[in-house]
Scaffold this motif. Structure first.
Motif, short mmCIF file in Angstrom:
data_model
loop_
_atom_site.label_atom_id
_atom_site.label_comp_id
_atom_site.label_asym_id
_atom_site.label_seq_id
_atom_site.Cartn_x
_atom_site.Cartn_y
_atom_site.Cartn_z
N CYS A 11 0.85 -1.21 0.00
CA CYS A 11 0.00 0.00 0.00
C CYS A 11 0.88 1.25 0.00
O CYS A 11 1.45 1.63 1.03
N ALA A 12 1.01 1.89 -1.14
CA ALA A 12 1.86 3.07 -1.26
C ALA A 12 1.38 4.21 -0.37
O ALA A 12 2.18 4.97 0.19
N CYS B 144 7.50 4.39 -1.75
CA CYS B 144 6.34 4.79 -2.57
C CYS B 144 6.71 4.77 -4.05
O CYS B 144 5.94 4.27 -4.89
N ILE B 145 7.87 5.33 -4.37
CA ILE B 145 8.31 5.40 -5.76
C ILE B 145 8.54 4.00 -6.32
O ILE B 145 8.23 3.72 -7.48
N GLU B 146 9.06 3.11 -5.48
CA GLU B 146 9.27 1.73 -5.91
C GLU B 146 7.94 1.06 -6.24
O GLU B 146 7.83 0.32 -7.23
N ASN C 192 3.75 7.74 -10.09
CA ASN C 192 3.00 8.70 -9.27
C ASN C 192 3.83 9.97 -9.08
O ASN C 192 4.76 10.02 -8.27
N ALA C 193 3.50 11.00 -9.86
CA ALA C 193 4.29 12.23 -9.87
C ALA C 193 4.28 12.93 -8.52
O ALA C 193 5.27 13.55 -8.11
N ALA C 194 3.15 12.85 -7.80
CA ALA C 194 3.02 13.58 -6.53
C ALA C 194 4.09 13.15 -5.53
O ALA C 194 4.58 13.97 -4.75
N THR C 195 4.48 11.88 -5.56
CA THR C 195 5.48 11.40 -4.61
C THR C 195 6.82 12.08 -4.83
O THR C 195 7.53 12.42 -3.89
#
Length: 576
Positions: free
Chosen positions: A443-444, A470-472, A477-480
């Motif tokens: 769950c990112a 999260c990026i992995e 997901n640009a927001a991260t």
């Protein structure tokens, strides 16, 4: 959801869009509790009655022409000061017409080279005109005072208020921007006026722009994240066997396209969803609705959802209204429509209607976990944290595997402990995050929310690890990347790395308005106002709601006002 801006950004930080836009006078909050420390420029109050210019020059010898001229000049100035003092007495007595006459006499007597005194006389007369609500005269006299003394705070602020009364918002904003810079952003009164005008300008511009904007489909990552926030949503589920072409269905009235392909418009729309071919979904749903096919309710809801995603709220609401009114439709369709209409009302700042829709959704489908999940998010925005936690608990009871609800519940508890300055409860919330990432390692959102909490606690290294996770999990997901970039700015004051990460976000998703907004805010802080305006303008074109667009216009207008103030008066706030 992970694709969106951080929980607890603009609305609930207590930081005005004005402070965010100019980023000056102490700490400016950006995103997830990230702040920059500035060297504060101390600006002392200017004495309005300073000695005339040249008064510190050497005194000429007795009997010289200079001394005689100075004596004559001083005599005239004394008379002018006397007239002003008399005007002040009338002003205090509420006799503004007589005060104006005295100030006019002082202006007529004052030597032209005594700019400081002359500017004061004009400003005093403007104050009397202000009491008579003669706003044009106020502007005229304040303008003369500012011409004589470009950094005259009282005259600039009085003119700003007069411009506001005359509905000249642009000029008002420029004047109050100059005042705020001169005051070092320490005066709450002028800050409030700036914020008020920015909000008004933003709303006006957004109303016109949003009405005429070209609908724009967001990125696939954003769309997927949006649908992932629902678990009881029929239209977001893959095609089921029961949705395959029904060979026994009466073909009368069906279009040639349906007969040829064996699929209805709604079924083709669902197929396009699976293929991420989102641009064709609205048109296929429209075909299903117009031919009165088997899936009209589903098509109406799916079309409304994509209208919402492209920012066309006016087109979305009638479809949602129809689904909600269909008493014979699947209750989960109606409940989902109520959630989405409630969210739409919340975007429009109609919180009472939003609450009514969520409550109705819970009444008609009490076993629908999505109703409680999204109502919990609504209650966080309304700062009803305890009620939000209750809703998240109900969602978790119905869906124990809902990692998203568990992560957001933990963040709600953390926020409550953090704002209440309760160290013990903060520790409990942190342990809760550890449990969530252990129990739901895929769950990112759990990592992202935990990173926000860690950033607040200045545990920067671990927060950075969470963003990397999260990026992995969600490399698109640009927001991260934006959050991680902001973290670098706070943690290491590394502007280059921070900007590189935010640029990477834009490269991944050139429709990420959050990235453009953040880049624009940083450019304001760096003093690159033209670049900031460019970034804010791009974000404006991507805004998904009129309210969000109004906020972005406010930031853009604040940056533009600073450019005008710099041109007119050479005033610039400190830069990063």
């Amino acid at each position: 959801m992970a694709a969106s801006k951080p929980v607890g950004s603009q609305a609930d930080t207590g930081v005005s869009r004005w402070q965010l836009a100019v980023a000056i006078g102490g700490s400016a909050l950006l995103g997830v509790g990230v702040f920059y420390l500035w060297n504060r420029r101390s600006v002392s109050k200017r004495n309005e009655r300073k000695a005339p210019e040249g008064s510190s020059s050497p005194v000429p010898k007795e009997g010289s022409d200079g001394e005689e001229n100075r004596a004559d000049s001083q005599s005239i100035l004394d008379r002018a000061q006397a007239a002003k003092n008399k005007g002040n007495k009338f002003f205090k007595a509420g006799k503004y017409e007589q005060a104006i006459q005295c100030y006019t006499e002082a202006i007529g007597l004052c030597p032209l080279d005594q700019k400081q005194d002359l500017s004061t006389f004009f400003q005093n007369r403007a104050a009397a005109f202000e009491q008579q609500q003669k706003w044009k005269e106020v502007v005229q006299d304040c303008s003369k005072a500012v011409e004589l003394n470009p950094k005259y705070i009282k005259a600039l602020y009085r003119r700003a208020k007069a411009y506001e009364k005359l509905d000249n918002k642009k000029e008002c904003l420029e004047d109050v921007t100059a005042v705020c810079i001169l005051e070092g952003f320490q005066n709450q009164q002028s800050m409030l006026l700036a914020d008020k005008v920015l909000k008004q300008l933003g709303k006006e511009k957004a109303k016109e722009k949003y009405k005429n904007r070209e609908p724009l489909m967001p990125s696939p990552q954003f769309i997927k994240s949006y649908f992932n926030s629902f678990t009881d949503d029929i239209i977001s589920q893959p095609l089921l066997k029961g949705e395959k072409p029904d060979e026994d269905k009466d073909k009368e009235g069906e279009t040639a396209d349906v007969r040829r392909t064996g699929r209805s418009g709604y079924q083709k729309a669902k197929q396009y969803m699976e293929e991420e071919n989102y641009d064709k979904i609205i048109s296929e749903c429209t075909k299903e609705i117009e031919t009165k096919g088997k899936y009209v309710a589903e098509a109406l809801l799916l079309r409304a959802t994509f209208y919402l995603l492209i920012g066309n709220a006016a087109a979305a609401q009638p479809d949602l209204d129809l689904v909600i009114s269909m008493e014979d439709a699947n209750v989960k369709l109606r409940a989902n429509a109520l959630i989405k209409r409630g969210s739409l009302y919340m975007q429009q700042q109609r919180s009472q209607l939003a609450k009514q829709d969520f409550n109705t959704g819970a009444d008609i489908d009490p076993q629908n976990a999505d109703v409680y999940h999204h109502r919990g998010q609504l209650k966080i925005l309304l700062d009803h944290v305890e009620e939000a936690v209750d809703d998240f608990d109900e969602c978790i009871r119905l869906r124990p595997d809902s990692a998203l609800a568990q992560a957001q519940k933990c963040f709600a508890l953390y926020r409550q402990a953090y704002t209440g300055n309760n160290p013990l409860q903060i520790q409990v919330a942190v342990r809760g995050f550890e449990d969530i990432i252990k129990n739901f390692p895929m769950c990112a959102e759990g990592y992202a929310l935990y990173a926000q909490a860690l950033t607040d606690q200045q545990h920067f290294s671990k927060a950075d690890e969470m963003y990397d996770k999260c990026i992995e999990l969600e490399p698109d997901n640009a927001a991260t990347y934006v959050h991680k970039g902001l973290l670098q700015l706070q943690w290491k004051q590394d502007l280059d790395v921070g900007l590189e990460l935010i640029s990477k976000a834009i490269e991944i998703d050139n429709k990420c308005d959050f990235a453009y907004e953040t880049m624009g805010t940083i450019e304001v802080q760096r003093g690159n106002l033209a670049k900031a305006i460019e970034m804010f303008s791009k974000a404006i074109n991507l805004a998904k709601s009129e309210m969000e667009m109004a906020h972005l216009y406010s930031l853009c207008d604040a940056a533009y006002a600073q450019t005008e103030v710099a041109k007119k008066y050479g005033l610039k706030p400190p830069t990063l």
